[in-house]
Design a protein around this motif. Structure first.
Motif, PDB file in Angstrom:
ATOM      1  N   LYS A  31      13.816   2.486 -50.014  1.00 20.34           N
ATOM      2  CA  LYS A  31      13.411   2.387 -48.612  1.00 20.34           C
ATOM      3  C   LYS A  31      14.079   3.475 -47.782  1.00 20.34           C
ATOM      4  CE  LYS A  31      12.518  -2.530 -48.484  1.00 20.34           C
ATOM      5  NZ  LYS A  31      12.754  -3.787 -47.766  1.00 20.34           N
ATOM      6  N   LYS A  32      13.373   3.862 -46.721  1.00 25.66           N
ATOM      7  CA  LYS A  32      13.905   4.826 -45.766  1.00 25.66           C
ATOM      8  C   LYS A  32      14.409   4.052 -44.551  1.00 25.66           C
ATOM      9  CE  LYS A  32      11.949   8.867 -45.156  1.00 25.66           C
ATOM     10  NZ  LYS A  32      11.022   9.931 -44.722  1.00 25.66           N
ATOM     11  N   TYR A  33      15.633   4.357 -44.143  1.00 27.52           N
ATOM     12  CA  TYR A  33      16.280   3.675 -43.024  1.00 27.52           C
ATOM     13  C   TYR A  33      16.498   4.655 -41.890  1.00 27.52           C
ATOM     14  CZ  TYR A  33      17.504  -0.236 -46.084  1.00 27.52           C
ATOM     15  OH  TYR A  33      17.455  -1.312 -46.925  1.00 27.52           O
ATOM     16  N   PRO A  38      15.482  -0.656 -41.817  1.00 26.28           N
ATOM     17  CA  PRO A  38      14.436  -0.150 -42.706  1.00 26.28           C
ATOM     18  C   PRO A  38      13.098  -0.043 -41.975  1.00 26.28           C
ATOM     19  CG  PRO A  38      14.909  -2.432 -43.211  1.00 26.28           C
ATOM     20  CD  PRO A  38      15.903  -1.999 -42.184  1.00 26.28           C
ATOM     21  N   THR A  41       8.855   1.653 -46.911  1.00 27.10           N
ATOM     22  CA  THR A  41       9.119   1.542 -48.340  1.00 27.10           C
ATOM     23  C   THR A  41       8.467   2.737 -49.013  1.00 27.10           C
ATOM     24  OG1 THR A  41       9.163  -0.861 -48.237  1.00 27.10           O
ATOM     25  CG2 THR A  41       8.813   0.127 -50.393  1.00 27.10           C
TER      26      THR A  41
END
Length: 63
Positions: A31-33, A38, A41
């Motif tokens: 996942k990119k935060y 977050p 995905t």
């Protein structure tokens, strides 16, 4: 503090396949935060018993 980061997390899930029925497997989410929250995905995959890596599109989630 980083503004954008990418994290990998593994959790156990219950999946259903036509050939095997109910399958309990470890699913890894990438996942990119942004700011620790977050928002996307990037990829999710699972490892098989034989060590192969499969995408989760071939399994259907059950409720």
């Amino acid at each position: 503090m980083k503004l954008i980061s990418i994290k990998r997390r593994t959790k156990s899930e219950r999946r259903y396949t036509q050939k095997m029925g109910v399958l309990y497997t470890n699913v890894t989410y990438i996942k990119k935060y942004a700011f620790g929250v977050p928002f996307r995905t990037l990829h999710k995959y699972r490892g098989t018993y034989y060590g192969k890596i499969k995408g989760c599109e071939d399994c259907v989630l059950t409720s």
